[in-house]
Motif scaffolding. Structure first.
Motif, PDB file in Angstrom:
ATOM      1  N   GLY A   1       0.791  -1.216   0.000  1.00  8.43           N
ATOM      2  CA  GLY A   1       0.000   0.000   0.000  1.00  8.43           C
ATOM      3  C   GLY A   1       0.822   1.263   0.000  1.00  8.43           C
ATOM      4  O   GLY A   1       0.334   2.322   0.389  1.00  8.43           O
ATOM      5  N   ARG A   2       2.101   1.223  -0.410  1.00  8.07           N
ATOM      6  CA  ARG A   2       2.941   2.416  -0.478  1.00  8.07           C
ATOM      7  C   ARG A   2       2.768   3.088  -1.819  1.00  8.07           C
ATOM      8  O   ARG A   2       2.087   2.587  -2.726  1.00  8.07           O
ATOM      9  CB  ARG A   2       4.410   2.040  -0.252  1.00  8.07           C
ATOM     10  CG  ARG A   2       4.682   1.426   1.109  1.00  8.07           C
ATOM     11  CD  ARG A   2       4.288   2.366   2.242  1.00  8.07           C
ATOM     12  NE  ARG A   2       4.605   1.818   3.537  1.00  8.07           N
ATOM     13  CZ  ARG A   2       5.727   2.073   4.196  1.00  8.07           C
ATOM     14  NH1 ARG A   2       6.652   2.845   3.647  1.00  8.07           N
ATOM     15  NH2 ARG A   2       5.928   1.559   5.398  1.00  8.07           N
ATOM     16  N   GLY A   3       3.457   4.256  -1.987  1.00  5.51           N
ATOM     17  CA  GLY A   3       3.373   4.995  -3.235  1.00  5.51           C
ATOM     18  C   GLY A   3       2.202   5.966  -3.238  1.00  5.51           C
ATOM     19  O   GLY A   3       1.614   6.303  -2.202  1.00  5.51           O
ATOM     20  N   ILE A   4       1.868   6.467  -4.433  1.00  7.24           N
ATOM     21  CA  ILE A   4       0.777   7.424  -4.592  1.00  7.24           C
ATOM     22  C   ILE A   4      -0.543   6.658  -4.746  1.00  7.24           C
ATOM     23  O   ILE A   4      -0.601   5.641  -5.434  1.00  7.24           O
ATOM     24  CB  ILE A   4       1.009   8.328  -5.808  1.00  7.24           C
ATOM     25  CG1 ILE A   4       2.356   9.061  -5.671  1.00  7.24           C
ATOM     26  CG2 ILE A   4      -0.114   9.348  -5.951  1.00  7.24           C
ATOM     27  CD1 ILE A   4       2.713   9.901  -6.867  1.00  7.24           C
TER      28      ILE A   4
ATOM     29  N   GLY B   1      -0.282   5.505   3.316  1.00 13.90           N
ATOM     30  CA  GLY B   1       0.340   5.005   4.537  1.00 13.90           C
ATOM     31  C   GLY B   1       1.401   5.926   5.091  1.00 13.90           C
ATOM     32  O   GLY B   1       2.264   5.497   5.853  1.00 13.90           O
ATOM     33  N   SER B   2       1.364   7.228   4.752  1.00 13.24           N
ATOM     34  CA  SER B   2       2.384   8.169   5.206  1.00 13.24           C
ATOM     35  C   SER B   2       1.718   9.461   5.643  1.00 13.24           C
ATOM     36  O   SER B   2       0.626   9.807   5.180  1.00 13.24           O
ATOM     37  CB  SER B   2       3.403   8.435   4.084  1.00 13.24           C
ATOM     38  OG  SER B   2       4.292   9.458   4.469  1.00 13.24           O
ATOM     39  N   GLN B   3       2.367  10.172   6.568  1.00 14.71           N
ATOM     40  CA  GLN B   3       1.899  11.475   7.000  1.00 14.71           C
ATOM     41  C   GLN B   3       2.558  12.605   6.223  1.00 14.71           C
ATOM     42  O   GLN B   3       2.327  13.777   6.502  1.00 14.71           O
ATOM     43  CB  GLN B   3       2.188  11.665   8.509  1.00 14.71           C
ATOM     44  CG  GLN B   3       1.504  10.655   9.395  1.00 14.71           C
ATOM     45  CD  GLN B   3      -0.002  10.787   9.357  1.00 14.71           C
ATOM     46  OE1 GLN B   3      -0.517  11.880   9.183  1.00 14.71           O
ATOM     47  NE2 GLN B   3      -0.702   9.665   9.497  1.00 14.71           N
ATOM     48  N   ARG B   4       3.366  12.270   5.242  1.00 12.96           N
ATOM     49  CA  ARG B   4       4.110  13.270   4.477  1.00 12.96           C
ATOM     50  C   ARG B   4       3.173  13.938   3.464  1.00 12.96           C
ATOM     51  O   ARG B   4       2.337  13.273   2.842  1.00 12.96           O
ATOM     52  CB  ARG B   4       5.281  12.607   3.740  1.00 12.96           C
ATOM     53  CG  ARG B   4       6.233  13.577   3.057  1.00 12.96           C
ATOM     54  CD  ARG B   4       7.234  12.819   2.211  1.00 12.96           C
ATOM     55  NE  ARG B   4       8.041  11.896   2.981  1.00 12.96           N
ATOM     56  CZ  ARG B   4       9.177  12.221   3.589  1.00 12.96           C
ATOM     57  NH1 ARG B   4       9.639  13.461   3.502  1.00 12.96           N
ATOM     58  NH2 ARG B   4       9.857  11.321   4.270  1.00 12.96           N
ATOM     59  N   SER B   5       3.302  15.249   3.309  1.00 14.53           N
ATOM     60  CA  SER B   5       2.525  16.012   2.326  1.00 14.53           C
ATOM     61  C   SER B   5       3.500  16.568   1.289  1.00 14.53           C
ATOM     62  O   SER B   5       4.495  17.212   1.639  1.00 14.53           O
ATOM     63  CB  SER B   5       1.762  17.148   2.998  1.00 14.53           C
ATOM     64  OG  SER B   5       0.813  16.637   3.910  1.00 14.53           O
TER      65      SER B   5
END
Length: 779
Positions: free
Chosen positions: A94-97, A127-131
């Motif tokens: 579930g990584r990536g865009i 799965g990330s909090q990065r914007s």
């Protein structure tokens, strides 16, 4: 070969020129080599700067291939950077865009490649909090010829989180401020705010109304003060003092509001360096209540002196504060006894005067009476005195710690009560010997007295009346026993009319067991109400039978007239004509018929017979829908009746290769018209026989449920779809020309009308290839 001097000179010049050109070429090659080395150093420096830059470039070619630093793979949560833009979604847990954002990014990139229009968007890796912020433009031909798109990707996670927190805090602050302003504005009390110069800055609607200003802005502009100056100090000066002391100031002052002088409790609250807030609470009602209470207390003491019951008040210090004259006489208090007498001394003096019961341990008895001051609820005692006097003592603890002592001389009332009990027993014996069912209700609606026949007349248990229920409780107990529970309300009205309205009323009710009771309410001279109940079932049945017979005759005559006038000619004459002509053809009047013609004539005669049966159904259905179907109700056993209906179709059942199972109790009975109910059940059986293939099974089940008699006719035939069942239930309907038109077979609609004419219901459930389940419910 010897060369001439001129040739030698030319050859020397040529060699010199070639050396000069070679030297120039060598110098130029050295310069280019140095420039290339400088370019390589600049390229490495630029690549390093891009690697350290806060933004990562991403080159997307027209075929979807991408070029970027491996650092972008880390930002997207991928182990390595893929070759194509569509692979940025990744497949690593579930990584990536995300798919939706990737599709939007691909669309924007395609638009930029085609139109050179720049774009901006924000993406959040799965799965990330990065914007991440994406800015895309058409790549310069020197960077990537062929219409490639250049994307610059920025990491603004910290800024986004900070902006989100700031937005949330701002939203909460706006909400809190709006709520605070709304609360202040909606407050029923005047509220205001002063600046550091003690001038009004903000007032609410209550303040505006109190000072009579047009609006809050007008009140602030005019500096309209609610509070008048007191001792030479204005409201603004008092607020300035509170600000200087940094402590609130509260005072009670009088102000004119709405043309009336009101007492206000005014508070000025300093708010640090921002100013002073103030509010005013109207306590005029409280002051008025205080004055009224003092007047009421004085009037109460005057009133207590006029009562025949002795009343004394002891304060929280357990000393006598007041006692009326009946109390002093009841306890033989000496004339010199005044206020301030201790409760313990009062009991001792009363014992010496013989006004307390004879007890073995007086100190312990007195200590128990001292606990009255600490009791949570009133205490009641009976004090029999040695001279035959009987005192009823009620000790009422007061909220302030005091005690109110009430002494009532019940000597005479006890003698009257004994006489009354004798009279009541005599009246009860008289009631029990009467033929009618009687009950006596008090003005408050509670049942006081009833005879033995009353519970039996209603079908109630004697225990249900043992608690002297109220009229409403009795009505709730009787309602389930009535044929029509809504009639129970009328019983309550009769009781209420006899007790409260003081008028005589009567009525009739029918019980669920078939009995009819005639009830009457009679007001009694003592304020109570008498309810009489008489069982008139026998006479009512005879009257109802005569009335129903008369109505049935009238309905039958009207139906007959309508049938002869409207339906006989329209249906029977054409049908008879068709049948007659067909019989003539069959008899050979028109000449000898061929074999095929004779089959046609036989089919016509068969159709005429079926149509005749349908005409009968149509007539009955029309009468039922018009509410004119005559019913002759009798009470009969259900099991033999249904058995006869089934026997009439025995030939069709046997010829169709079917089996029929009839179940039920022989004790079941019903009040219905045998003919019409038999036709309804027969129609359902005919439909079941017609719809069940050879080898099928038909079930007829009879049972008694809580809602009445239930007759079930089911089969395992071909069944019907929902649309087919709906068309079957429609049956006969009136067309646009006002004449009846046939939508489907009339058997089911006729059965339903016949059942509803008996006050019952017909429910049909059918499923294709599973069968049909028809349920008749009769009351």
């Amino acid at each position: 070969m010897q060369l001439s001097p001129t040739a030698l000179v030319l050859l020397g010049l040529l060699m010199a020129a070639w050396v000069a050109v070679a030297a120039g070429l060598m110098i130029a090659a050295g310069a280019k080599t140095k420039a290339a080395e400088n370019a390589r150093k600049a390229s490495r420096r630029m690549a390093r700067m891009i690697e350290e830059a806060p933004a990562i470039p991403l080159l997307v070619r027209t075929d979807g291939r991408i070029e970027a630093s491996e650092r972008l793979a880390g930002w997207l949560g991928l182990s390595r950077l893929p070759q194509y833009l569509g692979d940025l979604a990744g497949s690593e847990g579930g990584r990536g865009i995300g798919a939706e954002q990737l599709a939007q990014l691909a669309a924007l990139v395609s638009r930029t490649q085609k139109t050179a229009a720049p774009f901006r968007m924000a993406i959040t890796p799965a799965g990330s909090q990065r914007s991440l912020a994406v800015r895309g433009t058409l790549a310069d031909p020197q960077v990537a010829p062929g219409g490639a798109a250049l994307l610059w990707i920025f990491d603004f996670s910290e800024s986004e989180n900070e902006l989100a927190n700031l937005r949330a805090e701002a939203s909460r602050a706006r909400a809190d401020f709006a709520a605070l302003v709304g609360l202040i504005e909606a407050a029923p009390m005047p509220m205001w705010f002063r600046g550091t110069d003690a001038r009004l800055k903000l007032v609410n609607r209550a303040y505006v109304a109190a000072v009579g200003a047009e609006s809050a802005d007008a009140a602030v502009a005019a500096q309209a003060e609610l509070i008048e100056a007191v001792d030479g100090l204005s409201a603004a000066q008092i607020a300035a003092q509170a600000s200087q002391r940094k402590a609130p100031i509260e005072r009670i002052v009088a102000a004119t509001i709405g043309g009336q002088r009101r007492s206000l409790r005014v508070s000025d609250l300093p708010l640090g360096d921002d100013g002073v807030a103030g509010y005013a609470i109207d306590i005029e009602e409280m002051e008025e209540l205080s004055r009224v209470f003092r007047a009421w207390r004085d009037a109460q003491r005057d009133m207590l002196d006029q009562l025949p019951v002795g009343v004394a008040q002891f304060g929280a210090d357990r000393r006598l504060s007041s006692a009326n004259q009946p109390f002093r006489r009841a306890f033989a208090m000496r004339p010199g006894a005044s206020q301030g007498l201790e409760f313990e001394r009062f009991l001792r003096e009363a014992r010496e005067a013989g006004r307390t019961p004879e007890v073995r341990d007086f100190p312990a008895w007195r200590a128990e009476r001292l606990e009255w001051f600490l009791a949570d609820e009133p205490v009641e005692e009976n004090w029999p005195l040695s001279d035959g006097t009987h005192l009823r003592i009620v000790a009422q603890p007061m909220p302030d710690g005091g005690l109110v002592l009430i002494a009532e001389d019940r000597t005479e009332s006890l003698a009257l009560s004994a006489t009354r009990d004798t009279l009541l027993r005599t009246r009860t014996a008289t009631f029990d010997s009467l033929f009618e069912a009687l009950a006596v209700f008090a003005p408050d609606g509670h049942m006081q007295l009833w005879n033995r026949r009353f519970a039996g007349a209603w079908g109630l248990d004697d225990e249900a009346l043992g608690g002297h229920p109220s009229a409403d409780e009795l009505v709730r107990q009787i309602a389930p026993l009535l044929d029509r529970p809504q009639q129970a309300k009328g019983i309550g009205e009769i009781v209420r009319g006899a007790t409260l309205d003081r008028k005589q009323t009567a009525g009739r009710v029918s019980l669920a067991d078939g009995r009819t009771l005639e009830i009457a309410g009679v007001p009694l001279p003592d304020g109570n109400g008498l309810l009489t109940v008489l069982d008139i079932t026998a006479s009512q049945l005879a009257e109802d039978a005569l009335r129903e017979r008369n109505q049935a005759l009238e309905a039958a005559d009207e139906v007959k007239t309508r049938f002869l006038a409207n339906m006989s000619y329209e249906l029977r004459v054409p049908l008879t004509s068709i049948g007659g002509f067909a019989e003539l053809l069959k008899a050979g009047v028109a000449g000898e018929l061929s074999e095929q013609a004779r089959e046609y004539v036989a089919a016509i005669l068969e159709s005429v017979q079926k149509l005749t049966d349908q005409v009968e159904n149509v007539l009955d259905l029309s009468q039922s829908e018009a509410g004119l179907l005559p019913l002759s109700r009798t009470r009969f056993d259900v099991m033999p009746f249904v058995t006869r209906v089934v026997r009439e179709r025995e030939t069709a059942i046997v010829s169709g290769g079917l089996s029929l199972d009839l179940r039920g109790s022989k004790a079941l009975k019903v009040d219905a018209d045998e003919r019409q109910l038999g036709r309804a059940i027969g129609q359902l059986l005919d439909n079941a026989i017609a719809a069940t293939p050879r080898g099928g099974k038909i079930l007829v089940d009879l049972s008694r449920k809580a809602d009445g008699l239930r007759i079930v006719v089911s089969d395992n035939g071909k069944g019907m779809t929902a649309a087919e069942l709906r068309r079957a239930l429609e049956g006969l309907r009136t067309g646009p020309d006002g004449k009846p038109e046939r939508r489907q077979g009339l058997g089911i609609p006729l059965a339903r009308q016949l059942v509803e004419a008996h006050g019952g219901t017909l429910e049909i459930v059918s499923r294709p290839h599973e069968g049909t389940f028809a349920t008749i419910t009769l009351p």
